[in-house]
Design a protein around this motif. Structure first.
Motif, mmCIF file in Angstrom:
data_model
loop_
_atom_site.group_PDB
_atom_site.id
_atom_site.type_symbol
_atom_site.label_atom_id
_atom_site.label_comp_id
_atom_site.label_asym_id
_atom_site.label_seq_id
_atom_site.Cartn_x
_atom_site.Cartn_y
_atom_site.Cartn_z
ATOM 1 N N GLU A 171 0.823 -1.213 0.000
ATOM 2 C CA GLU A 171 0.000 0.000 0.000
ATOM 3 C C GLU A 171 0.853 1.257 0.000
ATOM 4 N N ILE A 172 1.851 1.329 0.866
ATOM 5 C CA ILE A 172 2.636 2.571 0.963
ATOM 6 C C ILE A 172 3.556 2.766 -0.240
ATOM 7 N N TYR A 173 3.822 1.677 -0.975
ATOM 8 C CA TYR A 173 4.631 1.788 -2.195
ATOM 9 C C TYR A 173 3.757 1.767 -3.455
ATOM 10 N N ASP A 174 2.465 1.992 -3.279
ATOM 11 C CA ASP A 174 1.546 2.028 -4.418
ATOM 12 C C ASP A 174 1.627 0.759 -5.264
ATOM 13 N N MET A 204 6.966 -5.792 12.406
ATOM 14 C CA MET A 204 5.790 -5.166 11.821
ATOM 15 C C MET A 204 6.008 -3.684 11.535
ATOM 16 N N ASN A 205 7.240 -3.230 11.586
ATOM 17 C CA ASN A 205 7.571 -1.825 11.354
ATOM 18 C C ASN A 205 7.624 -1.551 9.848
ATOM 19 N N PRO A 206 6.723 -0.731 9.305
ATOM 20 C CA PRO A 206 6.747 -0.458 7.862
ATOM 21 C C PRO A 206 8.068 0.142 7.386
ATOM 22 N N SER A 207 8.803 0.818 8.286
ATOM 23 C CA SER A 207 10.095 1.386 7.916
ATOM 24 C C SER A 207 11.181 0.318 7.828
ATOM 25 N N ASN A 208 10.821 -0.910 8.136
ATOM 26 C CA ASN A 208 11.732 -2.046 7.966
ATOM 27 C C ASN A 208 11.359 -2.824 6.710
ATOM 28 N N GLY A 209 10.639 -2.179 5.810
ATOM 29 C CA GLY A 209 10.183 -2.883 4.613
ATOM 30 C C GLY A 209 10.493 -2.146 3.325
ATOM 31 N N LEU A 210 10.621 -2.918 2.264
ATOM 32 C CA LEU A 210 10.771 -2.404 0.905
ATOM 33 C C LEU A 210 9.865 -3.229 -0.004
ATOM 34 N N LEU A 262 10.523 6.199 -3.317
ATOM 35 C CA LEU A 262 10.201 6.182 -1.894
ATOM 36 C C LEU A 262 8.709 6.005 -1.652
ATOM 37 N N PRO A 263 8.350 5.425 -0.514
ATOM 38 C CA PRO A 263 6.938 5.222 -0.193
ATOM 39 C C PRO A 263 6.245 6.520 0.176
ATOM 40 N N LYS A 264 4.915 6.478 0.219
ATOM 41 C CA LYS A 264 4.122 7.653 0.597
ATOM 42 C C LYS A 264 4.385 8.050 2.040
ATOM 43 N N GLN A 265 4.687 7.096 2.869
ATOM 44 C CA GLN A 265 5.010 7.326 4.274
ATOM 45 C C GLN A 265 5.883 6.178 4.755
ATOM 46 N N TYR A 266 6.497 6.358 5.904
ATOM 47 C CA TYR A 266 7.381 5.342 6.484
ATOM 48 C C TYR A 266 8.558 5.021 5.563
ATOM 49 N N GLU A 267 9.391 6.041 5.329
ATOM 50 C CA GLU A 267 10.608 5.813 4.543
ATOM 51 C C GLU A 267 11.491 4.771 5.229
ATOM 52 N N PRO A 268 12.274 4.027 4.444
ATOM 53 C CA PRO A 268 13.144 3.004 5.032
ATOM 54 C C PRO A 268 14.048 3.599 6.114
#
Length: 282
Positions: A171-174, A204-210, A262-268
């Protein structure tokens, strides 16, 4: 009818090709609703089964269905305008049990996604809030015979949390790979910067995801590629020194130094990326 649509998608995704189980179970639950509508038997609130969200109430209904199933032709639900085999052959009771298992997982995932969408605090707070356990009633836990000797709740929780994490990352990476922009969700992966097994606090941290397509996910997971502090792609010495095909040039060498989308929110998280780089030869 949202739950019917979600259940249908779930059954079709897990259905063994040719078994017909998905369509049979959907038909059985629709027919059961019709039976209840004509002869409620204390279950008028269940005539639209797809809007019942209590697994306890569905368990009460399932026990009633089993009782009527044993009566055969003498069942009050053996109505002239519904196929009798769905009740007497056990399709209705089996479909109800299947739907209960689905509902537990579905409602749990929906709850976590609502927590994500409503969150306004820090990344670590969100990760902690999303790290919950599935509440599986005892009568449903008994069905997991293939998981004998394991923690049923923990096993189901891990799978559901991983599924929620995937949905959040896409979702955050469209729905798009952050390296190529490829927007086919079925070939994209929710990659953990620090693997699930290594860091419980950031699972579960979105900033730990790509969001990475399959090839780049595999390369990132094996520390063949990483990102610098400016989110530019860096390559390991292994790729640059040991592989020289045209495909490697196109897929990797030409990507070196390019910034990701980059994602809409929660950058790496840069500190997590630094840890990732330490595990490779960059």
């Amino acid at each position: 009818m949202m739950n019917r649509s979600a259940y249908e998608s779930h059954m079709n995704a897990s259905n063994i090709e040719g078994s017909g189980k998905a369509s049979s179970y959907l038909r059985a639950l629709d027919l059961l609703g019709q039976m209840i509508l004509q002869k409620p038997q204390g279950f008028a609130d269940c005539n639209d089964i797809w809007n019942v969200t209590s697994t306890d109430r569905l368990e009460e209904l399932r026990l009633k269905v089993v009782e009527e199933q044993k009566k055969g032709k003498g069942s009050v639900w053996n109505l002239h305008d519904t196929p009798k085999s769905y009740l007497t052959n056990g399709y209705c009771s089996a479909a109800l049990r299947s739907y209960q298992h689905f509902l537990v997982k579905h409602l749990y995932e929906q709850h976590l996604l609502e927590e994500f969408h409503q969150h306004s605090g820090s990344d670590s707070d969100l990760a902690e809030k999303l790290d919950q356990k599935v509440n599986i009633p005892e009568y449903l836990q008994l069905d997991y015979r293939n998981l004998e000797g394991t923690d049923v709740v923990q096993s189901v929780t891990v799978r559901r949390n991983q599924n929620v994490f995937r949905k959040i990352i896409l979702e955050i990476y469209d729905q798009s790979c952050c390296i190529t922009g490829l927007n086919i969700p079925t070939v994209n992966r929710a990659s953990h910067i620090i693997p699930w097994s290594e860091d419980k606090t950031n699972r579960m941290n979105p900033s730990n995801g790509l969001c990475l397509s399959a090839t780049y996910d595999a390369a990132f997971d094996r520390n063949l590629i990483s990102l610098d502090d400016d989110y530019r792609i860096i390559l390991s010495k292994e790729i640059k020194e040991h592989f020289d095909s045209q495909s490697v040039t196109e897929y990797f060498l030409k990507k070196e130094g390019q910034p990701i989308l980059l994602p809409k929110q929660y950058e790496p998280d840069r500190s997590l990326l630094a840890h990732h780089r330490e595990k490779g030869d960059f």
